[in-house]
Design an enzyme around this catalytic site. Structure first.
Site, PDB file in Angstrom:
ATOM      1  N   HIS A 307       2.054   9.127 -13.925  1.00 36.91           N
ATOM      2  CA  HIS A 307       0.966   9.987 -14.391  1.00 36.91           C
ATOM      3  C   HIS A 307       1.534  11.009 -15.361  1.00 36.91           C
ATOM      4  O   HIS A 307       2.651  11.486 -15.176  1.00 36.91           O
ATOM      5  CB  HIS A 307       0.305  10.707 -13.204  1.00 36.91           C
ATOM      6  CG  HIS A 307      -1.041  11.236 -13.537  1.00 36.91           C
ATOM      7  ND1 HIS A 307      -1.228  12.438 -14.169  1.00 36.91           N
ATOM      8  CD2 HIS A 307      -2.274  10.687 -13.371  1.00 36.91           C
ATOM      9  CE1 HIS A 307      -2.518  12.616 -14.354  1.00 36.91           C
ATOM     10  NE2 HIS A 307      -3.176  11.570 -13.898  1.00 36.91           N
ATOM     11  N   ASP A 364      -5.438   5.310  -9.000  1.00 39.54           N
ATOM     12  CA  ASP A 364      -5.906   3.933  -9.151  1.00 39.54           C
ATOM     13  C   ASP A 364      -5.190   2.946  -8.239  1.00 39.54           C
ATOM     14  O   ASP A 364      -5.590   1.790  -8.151  1.00 39.54           O
ATOM     15  CB  ASP A 364      -5.717   3.480 -10.612  1.00 39.54           C
ATOM     16  CG  ASP A 364      -6.694   4.178 -11.535  1.00 39.54           C
ATOM     17  OD1 ASP A 364      -7.881   4.227 -11.193  1.00 39.54           O
ATOM     18  OD2 ASP A 364      -6.268   4.697 -12.586  1.00 39.54           O
TER      19      ASP A 364
END
Ligand code: CMC
Length: 429
Positions: A307, A364
């Site tokens: 991320h 996700d």
């Protein structure tokens, strides 16, 4: 610390103001940099560039902190509903009972889309990706509701546009899905709340009654809440950038949906499941895929890991992982993909490559497993993300339009092309 930063260019020193956020984050204000120095800054992927001041969401990626309007995500996910969270993000406070009732009621009133819009769906090939249908349909709302798309809408017009969009998106998403599987549309019902209404439109059919399961409703509430905002991510920045030209909310959100679709962003939930399935089909050798992800000459990445902001465990992934176990237990599901995902995470978190780069599971990684368990088809995963993220896009669009300091978004560049070159005619005119 001084309230200015000093920039030395040649023999000149420039003082640049330092801005401090409410959580003590620091920025160097370069608004006047080019006019004063003729220099610009270069920042690939805007990794160090603040595009705005914002009061919607706070993230501390080093400490795994995420807060909506100051409230920790863990508390919002445990106690709130998606509709209440949307209100919180857009209107900057939790609604009282009466405000929430009015807000929820307006969703029921605005749930239908213009009957003519149904013809649009018929123009798409069945099998078309629902994200492409969703993006075009949301943009088309501007053609059907022109009274809501003035360049300078009033506060009341914005409020109406917000509920129209939040409510109609749910109907459009369900219709997109029905179109993609070639089934007739199921209309929204007045007696059902936001999530139940959506599930009913998705899974009921003219000859099949969908029994709404409270476990599934609660799970979707939590997933939507966890996706509801994430400050200046790629799709939200897209929404703000498009809206900065005073483009209407429908057009700005349509652009955000396109940005979200990419596999590095909201399309990652679909890619995670496809990746886990192909690992199983290939014999389940996790080491092989971890090595592929580490190989610089191989474009493969472990989807659902890494991320831009989190350099620690994504707090949303922690909640989703726990939720996955809970839902699987309650629904009596035993999914080999969940076991594989947990093993993959264990190995990745011990691997020097991922430790060094601070790559952890993101939102996700486990969400797709839950969607799959509750019967949502893989192609719909990014659509689910879009429904969840909509309040965030709207909140940012509204914040930007209400901020008198907002300017049209227009980055600069460093040109690295040819120097002046003469045109060589080939005699085509
Ligand atoms: N697998 C293998 N290596 C990775 C991964 C990954 N998933 N993610 C980052 N890296 C490596 C990358 O190769 C780079 O290595 P090096 O320093 O040797 O060049 C380093 O880690 C830093 O990566 P980056 O690409 O510079 O990081 P970024 O901030 O530009 O990208 C990201 C962030 C999320 C796009 C990226 O981590 C990624 O592609 N992850 C997989 C896709 C994914 O799961 N996306 C969902 C993101 S969370 C939800 C959302 O925002 O929508």
């Amino acid at each position: 610390m001084s309230d200015t930063a000093k920039l030395i260019l040649g023999d000149k020193t420039y003082n640049l103001p330092i801005i401090t956020g409410t959580e003590n984050e620091k920025a160097i204000d370069i608004t006047k940099l080019r006019t004063e120095t003729s220099f610009i800054t270069l920042d690939n992927g805007f990794a160090n560039t603040g595009a705005t001041e914002s009061s919607i969401t706070f993230i501390d990626g080093e400490k795994s902190i995420l807060r909506y309007r100051g409230i920790p995500i863990e508390q919002v996910a445990e106690h709130s509903t998606f509709v209440e969270t949307a209100y919180l993000l857009i209107y900057n406070h939790l609604p009282n009972k009466c405000e929430l009732e009015v807000f929820s009621k307006s969703f029921t009133e605005q749930a239908m889309i213009h009957e003519d819009m149904k013809n649009f769906f018929n123009g798409y090939p069945s099998g078309g990706h629902p994200m492409s249908i969703l993006a075009s349909m949301v943009c088309s709302l501007s053609a059907y509701y022109p009274e809501l798309v003035k360049p300078n809408p009033s506060k009341e017009e914005i409020d109406l546009c917000v509920v129209e969009l939040l409510s109609k998106v749910r109907t459009i998403c369900a219709f997109s899905y029905k179109k993609s599987i070639g089934e007739p549309f199921i209309y929204p019902r007045h007696d059902l709340r936001y999530v139940s209404n959506f599930l009913n439109m998705l899974f009921s059919s003219s000859n099949r009654y969908y029994d709404i399961n409270p476990i599934i409703v609660d799970t979707l509430e939590v997933l939507f809440i966890l996706h509801a905002d994430h400050e200046q991510n790629c799709s939200t920045s897209t929404c703000r950038l498009v809206g900065s030209s005073w483009a209407n909310l429908f057009a700005s959100v349509s652009a955000a949906i396109c940005a979200l679709w990419g596999p590095l962003h909201g399309g990652a939930n679909q890619s995670v499941i496809e990746m886990l399935q192909s690992i199983i089909a290939d014999g389940g050798d996790l080491k092989k895929y971890i090595n592929k992800a580490k190989d610089r000459n191989d474009p493969f990445r472990l989807m659902g890991f890494g991320h831009r902001v989190y350099k620690n465990y994504d707090p949303r992934a922690r909640i989703i992982k726990k939720k996955a176990y809970e839902v699987f237990n309650k629904l009596g599901i035993n999914d080999p993909l969940l076991d594989l995902a947990v093993k993959l995470e264990e190995q990745v978190l011990k691997d020097e490559y991922f430790i060094e780069r601070k790559l952890y599971p993101n939102v996700d990684f486990y969400s797709g497993l839950i969607y799959q368990a509750i019967g949502i088809p893989t192609k719909m995963f990014p659509v689910m993300f879009a429904i969840g993220r909509l309040p965030g896009w709207i909140a940012h669009w509204v914040e930007m339009r209400e901020n008198p300091k907002s300017r049209i978004g227009r980055p600069r560049q460093i040109y690295i092309g040819n120097n002046e070159t003469n045109y060589t005619p080939i005699g085509n005119r």
